[in-house]
Design a protein around this motif. Structure first.
Motif, PDB file in Angstrom:
ATOM      1  N   PHE A   1     -52.320 -56.638  57.156  1.00  0.00           N
ATOM      2  CA  PHE A   1     -53.668 -56.637  57.725  1.00  0.00           C
ATOM      3  C   PHE A   1     -54.436 -57.938  57.497  1.00  0.00           C
ATOM      4  O   PHE A   1     -55.192 -58.361  58.377  1.00  0.00           O
ATOM      5  CB  PHE A   1     -54.435 -55.405  57.250  1.00  0.00           C
ATOM      6  CG  PHE A   1     -54.146 -54.184  58.083  1.00  0.00           C
ATOM      7  CD1 PHE A   1     -55.163 -53.491  58.711  1.00  0.00           C
ATOM      8  CD2 PHE A   1     -52.843 -53.734  58.275  1.00  0.00           C
ATOM      9  CE1 PHE A   1     -54.894 -52.366  59.495  1.00  0.00           C
ATOM     10  CE2 PHE A   1     -52.561 -52.624  59.055  1.00  0.00           C
ATOM     11  CZ  PHE A   1     -53.589 -51.939  59.674  1.00  0.00           C
ATOM     12  N   PRO A   2     -54.280 -58.633  56.370  1.00  0.00           N
ATOM     13  CA  PRO A   2     -54.937 -59.937  56.272  1.00  0.00           C
ATOM     14  C   PRO A   2     -54.460 -60.934  57.331  1.00  0.00           C
ATOM     15  O   PRO A   2     -55.266 -61.725  57.845  1.00  0.00           O
ATOM     16  CB  PRO A   2     -54.575 -60.403  54.863  1.00  0.00           C
ATOM     17  CG  PRO A   2     -54.344 -59.141  54.098  1.00  0.00           C
ATOM     18  CD  PRO A   2     -53.695 -58.218  55.081  1.00  0.00           C
ATOM     19  N   LEU A   3     -53.190 -60.885  57.667  1.00  0.00           N
ATOM     20  CA  LEU A   3     -52.674 -61.776  58.718  1.00  0.00           C
ATOM     21  C   LEU A   3     -53.260 -61.397  60.068  1.00  0.00           C
ATOM     22  O   LEU A   3     -53.645 -62.278  60.859  1.00  0.00           O
ATOM     23  CB  LEU A   3     -51.153 -61.721  58.773  1.00  0.00           C
ATOM     24  CG  LEU A   3     -50.386 -62.088  57.504  1.00  0.00           C
ATOM     25  CD1 LEU A   3     -48.892 -62.157  57.801  1.00  0.00           C
ATOM     26  CD2 LEU A   3     -50.871 -63.401  56.911  1.00  0.00           C
ATOM     27  N   TYR A   4     -53.334 -60.114  60.357  1.00  0.00           N
ATOM     28  CA  TYR A   4     -53.920 -59.666  61.623  1.00  0.00           C
ATOM     29  C   TYR A   4     -55.394 -60.066  61.714  1.00  0.00           C
ATOM     30  O   TYR A   4     -55.861 -60.521  62.761  1.00  0.00           O
ATOM     31  CB  TYR A   4     -53.786 -58.150  61.762  1.00  0.00           C
ATOM     32  CG  TYR A   4     -52.376 -57.627  61.850  1.00  0.00           C
ATOM     33  CD1 TYR A   4     -51.367 -58.362  62.468  1.00  0.00           C
ATOM     34  CD2 TYR A   4     -52.034 -56.383  61.326  1.00  0.00           C
ATOM     35  CE1 TYR A   4     -50.066 -57.879  62.552  1.00  0.00           C
ATOM     36  CE2 TYR A   4     -50.746 -55.887  61.403  1.00  0.00           C
ATOM     37  CZ  TYR A   4     -49.761 -56.637  62.016  1.00  0.00           C
ATOM     38  OH  TYR A   4     -48.483 -56.146  62.098  1.00  0.00           O
ATOM     39  N   ALA A   5     -56.110 -59.877  60.624  1.00  0.00           N
ATOM     40  CA  ALA A   5     -57.524 -60.238  60.632  1.00  0.00           C
ATOM     41  C   ALA A   5     -57.698 -61.736  60.842  1.00  0.00           C
ATOM     42  O   ALA A   5     -58.584 -62.178  61.592  1.00  0.00           O
ATOM     43  CB  ALA A   5     -58.181 -59.801  59.318  1.00  0.00           C
ATOM     44  N   CYS A   6     -56.856 -62.523  60.203  1.00  0.00           N
ATOM     45  CA  CYS A   6     -56.917 -63.974  60.360  1.00  0.00           C
ATOM     46  C   CYS A   6     -56.626 -64.368  61.803  1.00  0.00           C
ATOM     47  O   CYS A   6     -57.350 -65.191  62.398  1.00  0.00           O
ATOM     48  CB  CYS A   6     -55.922 -64.633  59.412  1.00  0.00           C
ATOM     49  SG  CYS A   6     -55.862 -66.431  59.521  1.00  0.00           S
ATOM     50  N   ALA A   7     -55.572 -63.796  62.383  1.00  0.00           N
ATOM     51  CA  ALA A   7     -55.218 -64.117  63.774  1.00  0.00           C
ATOM     52  C   ALA A   7     -56.344 -63.719  64.725  1.00  0.00           C
ATOM     53  O   ALA A   7     -56.687 -64.473  65.649  1.00  0.00           O
ATOM     54  CB  ALA A   7     -53.916 -63.421  64.165  1.00  0.00           C
ATOM     55  N   ALA A   8     -56.932 -62.545  64.501  1.00  0.00           N
ATOM     56  CA  ALA A   8     -58.033 -62.100  65.357  1.00  0.00           C
ATOM     57  C   ALA A   8     -59.223 -63.050  65.235  1.00  0.00           C
ATOM     58  O   ALA A   8     -59.860 -63.410  66.232  1.00  0.00           O
ATOM     59  CB  ALA A   8     -58.441 -60.675  64.983  1.00  0.00           C
ATOM     60  N   GLU A   9     -59.516 -63.474  64.030  1.00  0.00           N
ATOM     61  CA  GLU A   9     -60.636 -64.394  63.806  1.00  0.00           C
ATOM     62  C   GLU A   9     -60.400 -65.728  64.520  1.00  0.00           C
ATOM     63  O   GLU A   9     -61.332 -66.314  65.089  1.00  0.00           O
ATOM     64  CB  GLU A   9     -60.801 -64.632  62.309  1.00  0.00           C
ATOM     65  CG  GLU A   9     -61.926 -65.596  61.952  1.00  0.00           C
ATOM     66  CD  GLU A   9     -61.992 -65.886  60.465  1.00  0.00           C
ATOM     67  OE1 GLU A   9     -62.867 -66.665  60.061  1.00  0.00           O
ATOM     68  OE2 GLU A   9     -61.153 -65.353  59.706  1.00  0.00           O
ATOM     69  N   LEU A  10     -59.156 -66.211  64.494  1.00  0.00           N
ATOM     70  CA  LEU A  10     -58.837 -67.498  65.109  1.00  0.00           C
ATOM     71  C   LEU A  10     -58.550 -67.390  66.604  1.00  0.00           C
ATOM     72  O   LEU A  10     -58.373 -68.415  67.269  1.00  0.00           O
ATOM     73  CB  LEU A  10     -57.623 -68.113  64.405  1.00  0.00           C
ATOM     74  CG  LEU A  10     -57.800 -68.474  62.926  1.00  0.00           C
ATOM     75  CD1 LEU A  10     -56.481 -68.952  62.336  1.00  0.00           C
ATOM     76  CD2 LEU A  10     -58.882 -69.525  62.740  1.00  0.00           C
ATOM     77  N   GLY A  11     -58.471 -66.167  67.125  1.00  0.00           N
ATOM     78  CA  GLY A  11     -58.154 -65.970  68.529  1.00  0.00           C
ATOM     79  C   GLY A  11     -56.700 -66.217  68.863  1.00  0.00           C
ATOM     80  O   GLY A  11     -56.361 -66.586  69.993  1.00  0.00           O
ATOM     81  N   LEU A  12     -55.814 -65.980  67.882  1.00  0.00           N
ATOM     82  CA  LEU A  12     -54.385 -66.201  68.073  1.00  0.00           C
ATOM     83  C   LEU A  12     -53.651 -64.878  68.278  1.00  0.00           C
ATOM     84  O   LEU A  12     -53.920 -63.915  67.559  1.00  0.00           O
ATOM     85  CB  LEU A  12     -53.778 -66.902  66.858  1.00  0.00           C
ATOM     86  CG  LEU A  12     -54.316 -68.288  66.513  1.00  0.00           C
ATOM     87  CD1 LEU A  12     -53.669 -68.789  65.228  1.00  0.00           C
ATOM     88  CD2 LEU A  12     -54.059 -69.262  67.658  1.00  0.00           C
ATOM     89  N   PRO A  13     -52.713 -64.803  69.220  1.00  0.00           N
ATOM     90  CA  PRO A  13     -51.847 -63.631  69.307  1.00  0.00           C
ATOM     91  C   PRO A  13     -50.909 -63.564  68.096  1.00  0.00           C
ATOM     92  O   PRO A  13     -50.667 -64.576  67.423  1.00  0.00           O
ATOM     93  CB  PRO A  13     -51.039 -63.869  70.593  1.00  0.00           C
ATOM     94  CG  PRO A  13     -51.737 -64.967  71.314  1.00  0.00           C
ATOM     95  CD  PRO A  13     -52.430 -65.787  70.268  1.00  0.00           C
ATOM     96  N   VAL A  14     -50.377 -62.373  67.838  1.00  0.00           N
ATOM     97  CA  VAL A  14     -49.351 -62.219  66.817  1.00  0.00           C
ATOM     98  C   VAL A  14     -48.088 -61.696  67.477  1.00  0.00           C
ATOM     99  O   VAL A  14     -48.128 -60.764  68.295  1.00  0.00           O
ATOM    100  CB  VAL A  14     -49.816 -61.293  65.673  1.00  0.00           C
ATOM    101  CG1 VAL A  14     -50.170 -59.896  66.172  1.00  0.00           C
ATOM    102  CG2 VAL A  14     -48.769 -61.206  64.581  1.00  0.00           C
ATOM    103  N   LEU A  15     -46.959 -62.324  67.156  1.00  0.00           N
ATOM    104  CA  LEU A  15     -45.644 -61.945  67.676  1.00  0.00           C
ATOM    105  C   LEU A  15     -44.918 -61.161  66.589  1.00  0.00           C
ATOM    106  O   LEU A  15     -44.777 -61.644  65.456  1.00  0.00           O
ATOM    107  CB  LEU A  15     -44.846 -63.198  68.034  1.00  0.00           C
ATOM    108  CG  LEU A  15     -45.477 -64.132  69.064  1.00  0.00           C
ATOM    109  CD1 LEU A  15     -45.132 -65.573  68.769  1.00  0.00           C
ATOM    110  CD2 LEU A  15     -45.013 -63.767  70.456  1.00  0.00           C
ATOM    111  N   LEU A  16     -44.439 -59.959  66.933  1.00  0.00           N
ATOM    112  CA  LEU A  16     -43.809 -59.079  65.962  1.00  0.00           C
ATOM    113  C   LEU A  16     -42.453 -58.614  66.466  1.00  0.00           C
ATOM    114  O   LEU A  16     -42.355 -58.054  67.564  1.00  0.00           O
ATOM    115  CB  LEU A  16     -44.688 -57.853  65.705  1.00  0.00           C
ATOM    116  CG  LEU A  16     -46.076 -58.104  65.122  1.00  0.00           C
ATOM    117  CD1 LEU A  16     -46.889 -56.816  65.157  1.00  0.00           C
ATOM    118  CD2 LEU A  16     -45.974 -58.641  63.700  1.00  0.00           C
ATOM    119  N   ASN A  17     -41.404 -58.818  65.673  1.00  0.00           N
ATOM    120  CA  ASN A  17     -40.123 -58.199  66.002  1.00  0.00           C
ATOM    121  C   ASN A  17     -40.280 -56.690  65.909  1.00  0.00           C
ATOM    122  O   ASN A  17     -40.821 -56.173  64.928  1.00  0.00           O
ATOM    123  CB  ASN A  17     -39.043 -58.654  65.023  1.00  0.00           C
ATOM    124  CG  ASN A  17     -38.647 -60.104  65.215  1.00  0.00           C
ATOM    125  OD1 ASN A  17     -39.467 -60.931  65.615  1.00  0.00           O
ATOM    126  ND2 ASN A  17     -37.403 -60.417  64.908  1.00  0.00           N
TER     127      ASN A  17
END
Length: 289
Positions: free
Chosen positions: A148-164
């Motif tokens: 969740f910290p990674l998701y929150a960071c990505a959301a804050e920066l406006g970056l998508p997250v790629l997940l296998n």
């Protein structure tokens, strides 16, 4: 109609080799591997799944060599993983108009990893972050609290997250990559764009259901030769999901570009799906200019 010839393709999973020896691909999760065939015979962690893994041979300049391969197959831009090494910096400096970057991340590192994402994004200008849940050590599930910290960071920066998502290719446990785990993430982070990688099998029908449910969830075709794209995904792209399915290859990790684009001619996408699949959806999801 088959694949059009006039689309400037965006490949959302391509690699730039660092050397002919690829044994370092095992390093992050080598302690998870228990079978001797993988440890002693495989050049890449899921070798049993792929035929004719591309061999680069001796190359003086891997960055220029990769761009040459892209040019031969009509690939305009490619998403590659960022590493803090000379290859990544040279790719950005020499071909900043051809490459955009995701940052592979380790959720086990907590706030140290959050700070690393922000530092590299400020320096490089990332287009996404990525996590291989089954390949983390110890393994961390898609919906685990460490993510969740990674998701929150990505959301804050406006970056998508790629997940296998789906059963991992390497012979390591699958629990962390069950597609059902995506439901909670998409619910809790409605502004975060989430892109599935590596097939989501055998839960591809569930992947479609979740994409219908969540507007922020997407699917990329990475690590699959086009002849093996799941039928549920093709049917979804041809009906309600034309804006959700993104082309991603797997060169040179497991598939040659010759193999990919030879197979691609027989994928039964509707005419109106091809531009979105090969280019437009990537521009939208990764905010490309």
């Amino acid at each position: 109609m088959g694949m059009p010839k006039d689309i400037k393709i965006i490949d959302c999973m391509l690699g730039i080799p660092d050397a002919e020896d690829r044994s370092a691909w095992f390093d992050p999760f080598r302690p998870l591997i228990k079978d001797q065939q993988t440890l002693e015979q495989f050049a890449m962690p899921a070798q049993y799944m792929f035929k004719d893994i591309p061999q680069t041979g001796k190359v003086d300049d891997f960055v220029s060599w990769t761009v040459e391969q892209m040019d031969q197959h009509g690939i305009d831009k490619a998403l590659v993983g960022w590493n803090d090494n000379p290859t990544s910096y040279r790719a950005k400096e020499m071909f900043g108009d051809r490459f955009f970057f995701d940052l592979p991340c380790d959720p086990n590192k907590g706030m140290e990893e959050v700070r690393r994402i922000k530092r590299i994004h400020a320096e490089v200008g990332l287009s996404a972050i990525s996590v291989f849940p089954a390949g983390t050590l110890p393994q961390v599930a898609i919906n685990h609290k460490y993510m969740f910290p990674l998701y929150a960071c990505a959301a804050e920066l406006g970056l998508p997250v790629l997940l296998n998502a789906g059963i991992p290719g390497p012979r390591i446990p699958m629990e962390t990559q069950k597609v059902e785990h995506l439901d909670e993430v998409c619910w809790f982070f409605p502004e975060l764009k989430v892109v599935m990688r590596h097939g989501a099998e055998p839960w591809e029908a569930l992947a479609v259901k979740l994409m219908l449910k969540w507007p922020n969830l997407y699917y990329s075709t990475s690590a699959f030769a086009p002849k093996h794209y799941p039928k549920a995904i093709i049917d979804y792209a041809n009906t309600r999901g034309a804006d959700k399915i993104i082309y991603a290859g797997y060169f040179p990790m497991g598939l040659s570009l010759d193999r990919i684009f030879s197979d691609m001619q027989n994928v039964p996408f509707k005419d109106e799906v091809w531009p979105k699949f090969l280019r437009e959806n990537a521009i939208k999801v990764f905010d490309l200019k």
